[in-house]
Design a protein around this motif. Structure first.
Motif, PDB file in Angstrom:
ATOM      1  N   PRO A  93       0.818  -1.227   0.000  1.00  0.00           N
ATOM      2  CA  PRO A  93       0.000   0.000   0.000  1.00  0.00           C
ATOM      3  C   PRO A  93       0.847   1.271   0.000  1.00  0.00           C
ATOM      4  CG  PRO A  93      -0.922  -1.613   1.513  1.00  0.00           C
ATOM      5  CD  PRO A  93       0.410  -2.149   1.085  1.00  0.00           C
ATOM      6  N   GLU A  94       1.975   1.269   0.728  1.00  0.00           N
ATOM      7  CA  GLU A  94       2.861   2.432   0.709  1.00  0.00           C
ATOM      8  C   GLU A  94       3.452   2.630  -0.683  1.00  0.00           C
ATOM      9  OE1 GLU A  94       5.676   2.772   4.105  1.00  0.00           O
ATOM     10  OE2 GLU A  94       4.663   0.964   4.810  1.00  0.00           O
ATOM     11  N   ALA A  95       3.839   1.520  -1.306  1.00  0.00           N
ATOM     12  CA  ALA A  95       4.379   1.608  -2.669  1.00  0.00           C
ATOM     13  C   ALA A  95       3.332   2.169  -3.619  1.00  0.00           C
ATOM     14  CB  ALA A  95       4.839   0.226  -3.133  1.00  0.00           C
ATOM     15  N   GLU A  96       2.106   1.708  -3.464  1.00  0.00           N
ATOM     16  CA  GLU A  96       1.044   2.197  -4.339  1.00  0.00           C
ATOM     17  C   GLU A  96       0.870   3.709  -4.204  1.00  0.00           C
ATOM     18  OE1 GLU A  96      -3.794   1.961  -4.957  1.00  0.00           O
ATOM     19  OE2 GLU A  96      -2.830   0.538  -3.589  1.00  0.00           O
ATOM     20  N   SER A  97       0.872   4.205  -2.977  1.00  0.00           N
ATOM     21  CA  SER A  97       0.706   5.634  -2.755  1.00  0.00           C
ATOM     22  C   SER A  97       1.830   6.427  -3.431  1.00  0.00           C
ATOM     23  CB  SER A  97       0.691   5.923  -1.250  1.00  0.00           C
ATOM     24  OG  SER A  97       0.632   7.307  -1.014  1.00  0.00           O
ATOM     25  N   LEU A  98       3.046   5.947  -3.293  1.00  0.00           N
ATOM     26  CA  LEU A  98       4.195   6.618  -3.895  1.00  0.00           C
ATOM     27  C   LEU A  98       4.090   6.617  -5.415  1.00  0.00           C
ATOM     28  CD1 LEU A  98       6.794   7.897  -2.733  1.00  0.00           C
ATOM     29  CD2 LEU A  98       7.911   5.690  -3.053  1.00  0.00           C
ATOM     30  N   LEU A  99       3.698   5.484  -5.978  1.00  0.00           N
ATOM     31  CA  LEU A  99       3.604   5.353  -7.430  1.00  0.00           C
ATOM     32  C   LEU A  99       2.478   6.203  -8.001  1.00  0.00           C
ATOM     33  CD1 LEU A  99       4.244   1.541  -7.501  1.00  0.00           C
ATOM     34  CD2 LEU A  99       5.731   3.260  -8.542  1.00  0.00           C
ATOM     35  N   ARG A 100       1.400   6.316  -7.280  1.00  0.00           N
ATOM     36  CA  ARG A 100       0.315   7.169  -7.777  1.00  0.00           C
ATOM     37  C   ARG A 100       0.766   8.633  -7.800  1.00  0.00           C
ATOM     38  NH1 ARG A 100      -3.681   4.170  -9.310  1.00  0.00           N
ATOM     39  NH2 ARG A 100      -4.316   2.292  -8.147  1.00  0.00           N
ATOM     40  N   GLY A 101       1.633   9.009  -6.867  1.00  0.00           N
ATOM     41  CA  GLY A 101       2.205  10.347  -6.912  1.00  0.00           C
ATOM     42  C   GLY A 101       3.051  10.557  -8.155  1.00  0.00           C
ATOM     43  N   VAL A 102       3.842   9.551  -8.519  1.00  0.00           N
ATOM     44  CA  VAL A 102       4.646   9.627  -9.748  1.00  0.00           C
ATOM     45  C   VAL A 102       3.732   9.778 -10.959  1.00  0.00           C
ATOM     46  CG1 VAL A 102       6.207   8.356 -11.282  1.00  0.00           C
ATOM     47  CG2 VAL A 102       6.585   8.323  -8.806  1.00  0.00           C
ATOM     48  N   LEU A 103       2.658   9.006 -10.979  1.00  0.00           N
ATOM     49  CA  LEU A 103       1.760   9.030 -12.133  1.00  0.00           C
ATOM     50  C   LEU A 103       0.957  10.331 -12.207  1.00  0.00           C
ATOM     51  CD1 LEU A 103       0.672   5.302 -11.973  1.00  0.00           C
ATOM     52  CD2 LEU A 103       1.951   6.396 -13.825  1.00  0.00           C
ATOM     53  N   GLU A 104       0.741  10.974 -11.084  1.00  0.00           N
ATOM     54  CA  GLU A 104       0.106  12.306 -11.136  1.00  0.00           C
ATOM     55  C   GLU A 104       1.031  13.301 -11.825  1.00  0.00           C
ATOM     56  OE1 GLU A 104      -1.109  13.683  -7.321  1.00  0.00           O
ATOM     57  OE2 GLU A 104      -2.503  12.005  -6.983  1.00  0.00           O
ATOM     58  N   ARG A 105       2.340  13.192 -11.517  1.00  0.00           N
ATOM     59  CA  ARG A 105       3.303  14.103 -12.141  1.00  0.00           C
ATOM     60  C   ARG A 105       3.612  13.711 -13.574  1.00  0.00           C
ATOM     61  NH1 ARG A 105       5.753  13.047  -7.140  1.00  0.00           N
ATOM     62  NH2 ARG A 105       7.328  11.724  -8.125  1.00  0.00           N
ATOM     63  N   SER A 106       3.639  12.399 -13.834  1.00  0.00           N
ATOM     64  CA  SER A 106       4.017  11.897 -15.163  1.00  0.00           C
ATOM     65  C   SER A 106       3.011  10.833 -15.599  1.00  0.00           C
ATOM     66  CB  SER A 106       5.426  11.295 -15.120  1.00  0.00           C
ATOM     67  OG  SER A 106       6.366  12.227 -14.663  1.00  0.00           O
ATOM     68  N   PRO A 107       1.821  11.237 -16.048  1.00  0.00           N
ATOM     69  CA  PRO A 107       0.823  10.251 -16.482  1.00  0.00           C
ATOM     70  C   PRO A 107       1.392   9.360 -17.589  1.00  0.00           C
ATOM     71  CG  PRO A 107      -0.134  12.447 -16.336  1.00  0.00           C
ATOM     72  CD  PRO A 107       1.351  12.627 -16.179  1.00  0.00           C
ATOM     73  N   GLY A 108       1.084   8.075 -17.472  1.00  0.00           N
ATOM     74  CA  GLY A 108       1.553   7.147 -18.497  1.00  0.00           C
ATOM     75  C   GLY A 108       2.986   6.703 -18.327  1.00  0.00           C
ATOM     76  N   HIS A 109       3.621   6.988 -17.176  1.00  0.00           N
ATOM     77  CA  HIS A 109       5.003   6.561 -16.935  1.00  0.00           C
ATOM     78  C   HIS A 109       5.027   5.033 -16.857  1.00  0.00           C
ATOM     79  CE1 HIS A 109       8.920   6.045 -15.111  1.00  0.00           C
ATOM     80  NE2 HIS A 109       9.166   7.346 -15.214  1.00  0.00           N
ATOM     81  N   ALA A 110       5.688   4.396 -17.830  1.00  0.00           N
ATOM     82  CA  ALA A 110       5.569   2.943 -17.984  1.00  0.00           C
ATOM     83  C   ALA A 110       6.132   2.184 -16.791  1.00  0.00           C
ATOM     84  CB  ALA A 110       6.263   2.504 -19.274  1.00  0.00           C
ATOM     85  N   ARG A 111       7.306   2.583 -16.299  1.00  0.00           N
ATOM     86  CA  ARG A 111       7.892   1.851 -15.165  1.00  0.00           C
ATOM     87  C   ARG A 111       7.049   2.018 -13.913  1.00  0.00           C
ATOM     88  NH1 ARG A 111      13.636   3.482 -13.960  1.00  0.00           N
ATOM     89  NH2 ARG A 111      13.296   2.109 -12.183  1.00  0.00           N
ATOM     90  N   ALA A 112       6.500   3.201 -13.726  1.00  0.00           N
ATOM     91  CA  ALA A 112       5.622   3.402 -12.569  1.00  0.00           C
ATOM     92  C   ALA A 112       4.386   2.515 -12.682  1.00  0.00           C
ATOM     93  CB  ALA A 112       5.229   4.870 -12.456  1.00  0.00           C
ATOM     94  N   LEU A 113       3.841   2.404 -13.879  1.00  0.00           N
ATOM     95  CA  LEU A 113       2.642   1.584 -14.080  1.00  0.00           C
ATOM     96  C   LEU A 113       2.921   0.110 -13.842  1.00  0.00           C
ATOM     97  CD1 LEU A 113       1.185   3.375 -17.216  1.00  0.00           C
ATOM     98  CD2 LEU A 113      -0.029   3.052 -15.054  1.00  0.00           C
ATOM     99  N   VAL A 114       4.044  -0.381 -14.346  1.00  0.00           N
ATOM    100  CA  VAL A 114       4.305  -1.811 -14.204  1.00  0.00           C
ATOM    101  C   VAL A 114       4.669  -2.149 -12.752  1.00  0.00           C
ATOM    102  CG1 VAL A 114       6.800  -2.036 -14.698  1.00  0.00           C
ATOM    103  CG2 VAL A 114       5.202  -3.740 -15.554  1.00  0.00           C
TER     104      VAL A 114
END
Length: 645
Positions: free
Chosen positions: A301-322
């Motif tokens: 869950p902590e990882a998910e929160s961090l990754l969603r922050g990345v995706l807010e800044r960079s929508p479609g970031h492939a490594r963040a999505l995978v």
């Protein structure tokens, strides 16, 4: 344009020389007093007027400097020195295009004017006009090959354009002009690292550290080369030194996290990654590294929160999505995980690593055909990367739709495993790249020995070091001592394996056996604590194969017992090595291993049909009853009333 100015008197010429000396020495008060006095005596002299402009510029008054130099240029419009100063004044005022035009005019007026050419190159770099800067450097260096700033301009421009070999040549040329210069060595080392020439990069960074032992950047760069060379422990030391010298250097904390991740020290990696993010909250690479560590340590869950922050800044970031797909899978939100994996693949259709990782998520969720298609795409993009071929071979349907589908999948496994084994490829770190086994073969109801042997041959062909032999693995004399037995698994905690073998470990006759527990991963809970407390010794193995093999060998076991082989990739790879005189597996995973280094398979007569030995590569030991000691569970509390049922 007026004629040449009249020569200065001997006294004024001497005064001008003294004023220039003050200026060159940084004594600006004396220089300014002298220049203004000279201007009062010889107001039309261009050298004096230019000096007044230079002093104003040096004192942080670029608008005043520009006014002086523009007045001069109205009378002498091709004065290269005045044009160069105009460029500097415009640059200081943020008027970049005017600065470039002025520098270019200075070079046109005097093609051999090195400072103007260098200044023009720097201005072009700041304007991100790298092609022009590189062209300028090439042309100007043909006239003045020994001018160091132009070499640096050429290197920076080529680096910005991704033309690494050209950048290397320019920085190497610069180093010839200024041997041992730390900044040039650092740039050359960076380019060599990007070119994959990390031994040479390390030599350059070593020289930087020798010259500047207290500069954090040198240690940080040295660590990157060491990490690329697979020398993770040395890289860790270099990064730690960088963070000691500059605790605010976020890049060094992130690199430290990467070095710890490379060693499988995920908790330590998470701590270093958290420091990097704390220093630079928008640091995407650090967020991705930290998220992977959080996934590994059960904090999805902590990882998910961090990754969603990345995706807010960079929508479609492939490594963040995978990586998010992995987090969601660990949280058992499989539909969301599949969707994130598909989005990652769509965002990076030419990235083999993303496609392969997405395929793993799809395979885990039973999207068999879709997973195979992603693996095939990854193989087409990176034909020399054995990992995707191995994972494609091992992909099996979680729930096969028919007997025919099972047969087709088994034939495909045999075909692809044989192809990989004969393909001449290598895989340096299977424990990091391959997170799968032929787990689902055991559920097909078919003899698996031939297939499991084919899989083992595939792995040994790709990584012959799997068959490492411990120097002390020969049988040792008993001489009245107890047999030293090791239990090695990733699941000796609150897991079926932990529950099945907890009593087994505790109940072995200590008059005859000394019991060592070896954990292939660090999962702590009450069952683990009970198992460890009942053993004579217990420890966690390193998470890389080579040091893990060494650690097991140093335990000096007489018998190494794997409660299961085939449920965890790291344990499977470890089982290929000869680490004890006798190596045994059990029915925790009810299938032969196909691994040559496993001597015995412990089972029970009631489990095995007639002729069962033919299904095992190991020597089959059939006990009278199941070799297990399951602790009686505590009774649940009384429910009290029927309605609660």
């Amino acid at each position: 344009m007026p004629d040449s100015p009249p020569p200065l008197s001997a006294a004024d010429a001497a005064a001008l020389r003294d004023t220039v000396a003050h200026f060159d020495a940084g004594r600006l008060d004396e220089a300014e007093r002298g220049a203004l006095a000279l201007r009062a005596r010889v107001p039309g002299n261009p050298d004096v007027r230019h000096l007044v402009a230079l002093i104003a510029l040096r004192r942080g008054r670029p608008a005043e400097a520009l006014a002086h130099v523009d007045g001069l240029l109205r009378e002498w419009p091709r004065d290269a020195f005045a044009l160069n100063t105009r460029g500097a004044a415009c640059q200081a005022l943020g008027r970049r295009e005017e600065a470039i035009a002025a520098y270019r005019a200075a070079v046109d007026a005097d093609p051999g004017y090195a400072d103007a050419a260098g200044n023009l190159g720097v201005a072009l770099l700041e304007a991100r006009r790298q092609e022009e800067a590189l062209r300028l450097a090439g042309e100007a260096l043909s006239r003045m090959p020994g001018f160091l700033p132009l070499r640096m301009v050429g290197g920076h421009a080529a680096l910005g354009l991704g033309r690494l070999e050209e950048a290397r040549a320019h920085y190497a040329g610069a180093l010839e002009l200024s041997p041992g210069h730390p900044a040039i060595l650092g740039m050359l080392g960076d380019v060599l690292h990007r070119l994959g020439r990390d031994e040479e990069a390390l030599a350059a960074f070593d020289s930087v550290v020798a010259a500047q032992p207290d500069a954090a950047g040198g240690h940080n760069n040295r660590g990157t080369a060491l990490l690329a060379l697979g020398r993770a422990a040395e890289a860790e030391a270099a990064f730690r030194r960088a963070t000691e010298l500059d605790p605010g250097l976020a890049a060094a904390w992130h690199n430290l996290a990467c070095a710890l991740q490379s060693q499988g020290r995920h908790e330590d990696c998470a701590r270093a990654g958290t420091r990097a993010i704390g220093l630079a909250p928008g640091f995407t690479e650090a967020a991705l590294t930290l998220s992977a560590a959080l996934n590994e340590t059960g904090r999805a869950p902590e990882a998910e929160s961090l990754l969603r922050g990345v995706l807010e800044r960079s929508p479609g970031h492939a490594r963040a999505l995978v990586t998010l797909a992995g987090s969601l899978g660990l949280s058992r939100r499989h539909g969301e995980a599949v969707e994130a994996a598909r989005q990652a693949a769509a965002a990076a259709p030419r990235d083999a690593a993303i496609l392969g990782a997405a395929a793993g998520v799809l395979a885990e969720d039973g999207r068999f055909e879709e997973a195979l298609a992603r693996y095939d795409a990854a193989i087409a993009l990176a034909p020399g990367d054995a990992a995707w071929r191995v994972l494609r071979a091992l992909a099996l349907p979680v729930v096969a739709p028919s007997v025919e589908a099972i047969a087709t999948a088994r034939e495909a496994l045999a075909h692809h495993a044989a192809q990989v084994a004969q393909g001449g490829l290598a895989l340096a770190d299977p424990e990091r790249r391959i997170g799968a086994t032929g787990f689902y073969l055991a559920y097909h109801g078919e003899p698996d020995l031939a297939l499991q042997r084919e899989v083992a041959r595939m792995h040994l062909a790709l990584h012959p070091a799997l068959a490492w032999q411990a120097p002390g693995a020969a049988p040792r004399a008993r001489r009245g001592r107890r047999l030293r037995v090791g239990f090695l698994s990733a699941f000796l905690h609150n897991h079926t394996i932990g529950k099945l073998f907890r009593g087994f470990v505790a109940g072995l006759d200590r008059a005859r056996f000394e019991v060592v527990v070896l954990h292939a991963r660090d999962r702590r809970d009450a069952v683990r604590e009970a198992i460890d407390a009942s053993a004579d010794a217990a420890f966690v193995l390193p998470t890389r194969l080579a040091p893990a093999r060494e650690a097991v060998a140093q335990a000096a076991l007489d018998v190494l017992f794997y409660p299961e082989i085939g449920m965890h990739a790291f344990t499977y790879f470890l089982s290929h090595a000869r680490l004890a005189p006798v190596q045994v597996t059990g029915w925790g995973h009810p299938d032969t291993t196909g691994v040559p280094a496993i001597d015995h398979f412990v089972s029970a007569a009631c489990l095995e049909p007639e002729g069962a030995q033919a299904h095992y590569g190991e020597r089959l030991a059939r006990f009278e009853r199941l070799p297990v000691f399951y602790e009686r569970p505590a009774p649940p509390p009384a429910l009290g009333v029927r309605a609660r049922l």
